[in-house]
Design a protein around this motif. Structure first.
Motif, PDB file in Angstrom:
ATOM      1  N   VAL A  11      47.019  44.945 -12.757  1.00  0.00           N
ATOM      2  CA  VAL A  11      45.894  45.800 -12.411  1.00  0.00           C
ATOM      3  C   VAL A  11      46.391  47.216 -12.127  1.00  0.00           C
ATOM      4  N   ARG A  12      45.481  48.156 -12.189  1.00  0.00           N
ATOM      5  CA  ARG A  12      45.774  49.551 -11.854  1.00  0.00           C
ATOM      6  C   ARG A  12      44.663  50.053 -10.927  1.00  0.00           C
ATOM      7  N   ASP A  13      44.777  51.322 -10.548  1.00  0.00           N
ATOM      8  CA  ASP A  13      43.800  51.889  -9.614  1.00  0.00           C
ATOM      9  C   ASP A  13      43.745  51.015  -8.370  1.00  0.00           C
ATOM     10  N   GLY A  14      44.916  50.815  -7.773  1.00  0.00           N
ATOM     11  CA  GLY A  14      45.036  49.862  -6.681  1.00  0.00           C
ATOM     12  C   GLY A  14      44.021  50.041  -5.583  1.00  0.00           C
ATOM     13  N   SER A  15      43.682  51.286  -5.253  1.00  0.00           N
ATOM     14  CA  SER A  15      42.742  51.505  -4.159  1.00  0.00           C
ATOM     15  C   SER A  15      41.367  50.924  -4.462  1.00  0.00           C
ATOM     16  N   TRP A  16      41.013  50.807  -5.752  1.00  0.00           N
ATOM     17  CA  TRP A  16      39.718  50.209  -6.076  1.00  0.00           C
ATOM     18  C   TRP A  16      39.681  48.744  -5.650  1.00  0.00           C
ATOM     19  N   TRP A  17      40.748  48.032  -5.875  1.00  0.00           N
ATOM     20  CA  TRP A  17      40.766  46.607  -5.557  1.00  0.00           C
ATOM     21  C   TRP A  17      40.644  46.359  -4.053  1.00  0.00           C
ATOM     22  N   GLY A  41      52.075  50.877 -14.880  1.00  0.00           N
ATOM     23  CA  GLY A  41      51.743  52.148 -15.523  1.00  0.00           C
ATOM     24  C   GLY A  41      50.997  53.105 -14.630  1.00  0.00           C
ATOM     25  N   GLU A  42      51.089  52.901 -13.309  1.00  0.00           N
ATOM     26  CA  GLU A  42      50.328  53.740 -12.389  1.00  0.00           C
ATOM     27  C   GLU A  42      51.060  55.013 -11.975  1.00  0.00           C
ATOM     28  N   GLN A 162      51.232  45.176 -17.849  1.00  0.00           N
ATOM     29  CA  GLN A 162      52.366  45.344 -16.942  1.00  0.00           C
ATOM     30  C   GLN A 162      53.662  44.961 -17.642  1.00  0.00           C
ATOM     31  N   SER A 163      54.767  45.530 -17.198  1.00  0.00           N
ATOM     32  CA  SER A 163      56.067  45.189 -17.755  1.00  0.00           C
ATOM     33  C   SER A 163      56.381  43.722 -17.489  1.00  0.00           C
TER      34      SER A 163
END
Length: 231
Positions: A11-17, A41-42, A162-163
């Motif tokens: 996931v990205r945009d961690g603050s959204w989660w 990739g953040e 993600q890697s």
């Protein structure tokens, strides 16, 4: 007190989660921050072959933890427990770990040590690109079945490739061995089986069980807020 949220894999945009729980904490005067994980990739380079992996994720979280000296609770979700095990080790401001449906590794263990030798059916692995991600068609049923339709519709926009290298990179420390810890078992989780969560929970100092799916901080944010405030 401040809270540092460490999100899970793919996931990205961690603050959204974390936003529903973070907003409730803010109302009580508790600030929070969510470090960006480079392997998702953040933080610039995309994940993949030659891209950032677990060491970069650890460094990013550790930098945030060391940026302040106020008493800190680290909330680690799923893969975030792998990162936090090393990132929180030896950081004096960290007073408690809250592990939510989290992997809880010993020194030298990696994420792949907790699987059955193959990718989960809800994951898509691209060995040529060196990435893995959640299959969008499996997202809601596996991870968000107890969330409201609005959140379910938004979540796909916050997935990331993600890697894949993070799955095999071992941790060099196990912060939970020295820090007070609470494990939150999510009894309706379809991503990380409750059976596996309860095995990890035996390593924690205390255990709380919630009738929730993989993301209780979205589906039951009041319960997660109250648990944090009680620590």
């Amino acid at each position: 007190m401040r809270v540092v949220f460490v999100h899970g894999a793919c996931v990205r945009d961690g603050s959204w989660w974390w936003h529903r729980t973070a907003e409730l904490l803010k109302e009580r005067g508790v600030p929070s921050v969510t470090p960006a994980l480079p392997s998702c990739g953040e933080a610039g380079p995309p994940g993949g072959v030659g891209g950032p992996g677990l060491p970069e994720d650890v460094a990013a979280v550790r930098q945030v933890l060391q940026a302040g000296d106020e008493p800190t609770v680290v909330v680690a979700h799923s893969y975030g427990g792998i990162v936090t095990a090393e990132a929180a080790a030896g950081v004096g401001s960290v007073r408690h770990l809250l592990l939510v449906s989290s992997y809880l590794p010993e020194v030298g263990q990696s994420l792949s040590d907790f699987g059955d030798g193959g990718p989960a059916p809800f994951l898509d692995v691209d060995p040529d690109a060196g990435t893995f991600g959640v299959r969008p068609e499996r997202l809601v049923d596996t991870f968000l079945q107890d969330c409201d339709p609005e959140l379910q519709a938004q979540a796909a926009d916050h997935l990331a490739r993600q890697s894949v290298r993070v799955t095999g990179q071992p941790v060099g420390a196990a912060a939970w061995q020295r820090l007070p810890s609470t494990y939150l078992v999510c009894a309706q989780d379809r991503g990380t089986p409750p059976r596996l969560q309860r095995e990890f929970a035996r390593r924690a100092d205390s255990v709380v069980e919630l009738d929730a799916g993989h993301h209780p901080f979205l589906s039951q944010p009041e319960a997660v807020r109250d648990l944090l405030l009680s620590l």
